[in-house]
Design a protein around this motif. Structure first.
Motif, mmCIF file in Angstrom:
data_model
loop_
_atom_site.group_PDB
_atom_site.id
_atom_site.type_symbol
_atom_site.label_atom_id
_atom_site.label_comp_id
_atom_site.label_asym_id
_atom_site.label_seq_id
_atom_site.Cartn_x
_atom_site.Cartn_y
_atom_site.Cartn_z
ATOM 1 N N LEU A 114 11.841 28.270 60.788
ATOM 2 C CA LEU A 114 11.583 29.704 60.571
ATOM 3 C C LEU A 114 12.693 30.307 59.715
ATOM 4 N N ASN A 115 13.929 29.870 59.929
ATOM 5 C CA ASN A 115 15.042 30.353 59.114
ATOM 6 C C ASN A 115 14.883 29.900 57.664
ATOM 7 N N VAL A 116 14.498 28.643 57.464
ATOM 8 C CA VAL A 116 14.224 28.141 56.113
ATOM 9 C C VAL A 116 13.130 28.979 55.470
ATOM 10 N N LYS A 117 12.056 29.197 56.201
ATOM 11 C CA LYS A 117 10.905 29.956 55.683
ATOM 12 C C LYS A 117 11.311 31.369 55.274
ATOM 13 N N ALA A 118 12.171 32.012 56.044
ATOM 14 C CA ALA A 118 12.633 33.371 55.720
ATOM 15 C C ALA A 118 13.447 33.379 54.433
ATOM 16 N N ILE A 119 14.291 32.366 54.250
ATOM 17 C CA ILE A 119 15.092 32.283 53.025
ATOM 18 C C ILE A 119 14.183 32.033 51.825
ATOM 19 N N ALA A 137 13.043 34.479 48.183
ATOM 20 C CA ALA A 137 12.963 34.033 46.792
ATOM 21 C C ALA A 137 11.512 33.944 46.312
ATOM 22 N N ASN A 138 10.576 34.506 47.105
ATOM 23 C CA ASN A 138 9.147 34.474 46.782
ATOM 24 C C ASN A 138 8.617 33.052 46.642
ATOM 25 N N VAL A 139 9.034 32.194 47.546
ATOM 26 C CA VAL A 139 8.632 30.792 47.551
ATOM 27 C C VAL A 139 8.024 30.472 48.914
ATOM 28 N N GLY A 140 6.898 29.772 48.909
ATOM 29 C CA GLY A 140 6.264 29.363 50.156
ATOM 30 C C GLY A 140 6.684 27.956 50.556
ATOM 31 N N MET A 141 6.397 27.599 51.779
ATOM 32 C CA MET A 141 6.732 26.268 52.286
ATOM 33 C C MET A 141 6.003 25.175 51.493
ATOM 34 N N GLY A 173 17.909 26.364 37.674
ATOM 35 C CA GLY A 173 17.113 25.342 37.011
ATOM 36 C C GLY A 173 15.713 25.167 37.563
ATOM 37 N N GLY A 174 15.079 26.237 38.011
ATOM 38 C CA GLY A 174 13.725 26.154 38.541
ATOM 39 C C GLY A 174 13.624 25.637 39.964
ATOM 40 N N LEU A 175 14.791 25.446 40.614
ATOM 41 C CA LEU A 175 14.805 24.942 41.979
ATOM 42 C C LEU A 175 15.590 25.873 42.894
ATOM 43 N N LEU A 176 15.249 25.844 44.166
ATOM 44 C CA LEU A 176 15.974 26.583 45.197
ATOM 45 C C LEU A 176 16.527 25.571 46.193
ATOM 46 N N PHE A 177 17.823 25.635 46.425
ATOM 47 C CA PHE A 177 18.503 24.750 47.361
ATOM 48 C C PHE A 177 18.980 25.581 48.542
ATOM 49 N N VAL A 229 20.755 33.531 46.903
ATOM 50 C CA VAL A 229 19.640 34.091 47.669
ATOM 51 C C VAL A 229 20.130 34.317 49.087
ATOM 52 N N SER A 230 19.882 35.525 49.594
ATOM 53 C CA SER A 230 20.350 35.884 50.929
ATOM 54 C C SER A 230 19.361 36.842 51.584
ATOM 55 N N THR A 231 19.179 36.691 52.884
ATOM 56 C CA THR A 231 18.304 37.578 53.641
ATOM 57 C C THR A 231 18.862 37.785 55.038
ATOM 58 N N ASP A 232 18.609 38.950 55.594
ATOM 59 C CA ASP A 232 19.026 39.200 56.977
ATOM 60 C C ASP A 232 17.973 38.705 57.974
ATOM 61 N N ARG A 233 16.867 38.123 57.473
ATOM 62 C CA ARG A 233 15.832 37.547 58.338
ATOM 63 C C ARG A 233 16.148 36.100 58.723
#
Length: 126
Positions: free
Chosen positions: A55-60, A64-68, A24-28, A5-9
């Motif tokens: 904010l950087n964590v939130k953008a990543i 991946a369409n995942v909220g905090m 495996g259903g998780l994002l690290f 997963v990568s973003t320029d934000r």
């Protein structure tokens, strides 16, 4: 199978690693320094640096369409444990809804680029 997963934000990796990996259903996420992706600079002070790291964590996560609210574990690396209370005040504003995740907070001798804080998370996908 893993998905990068990568973003320029959020700031680009400053070494041979991914911003995040989904499997495996998780994002690290990798540890997020308080680098403003627009300027490449750190803000001043622990509160502003904590906010930028999150904010950087939130953008990543958003990439991946995942909220905090899906974050289940965080690790906070502090340059100085005396900054714990100020970091905590900002941190709490990002995780109020859905309950707080499990967390470890540790003081380290030094962080990359002499940051005051670095934060990594594990979140549930879906």
């Amino acid at each position: 199978m893993k998905q990068i997963v990568s973003t320029d934000r959020a700031p680009a990796a400053i070494g041979p690693y991914a911003q995040a990996v989904a499997t495996g259903g998780l994002l690290f996420t990798s540890g997020q320094l308080p680098i403003d992706p627009a300027t490449g600079a750190f803000p001043e002070g622990i509160a502003a640096q904590t906010r930028q790291s999150l904010l950087n964590v939130k953008a990543i996560l958003a990439e991946a369409n995942v909220g905090m609210d899906r974050v289940i574990k965080t690790t906070v690396f502090l340059n100085d444990m005396n900054d714990f209370a100020a970091m905590n005040e900002v941190y709490a504003t990002f995780f109020g809804e859905g309950g707080f995740p499990a967390r470890s907070a540790v003081e380290v001798a030094r962080l990359p680029k002499d940051a005051l804080v670095e934060i990594e998370v594990i979140a549930m996908l879906g």
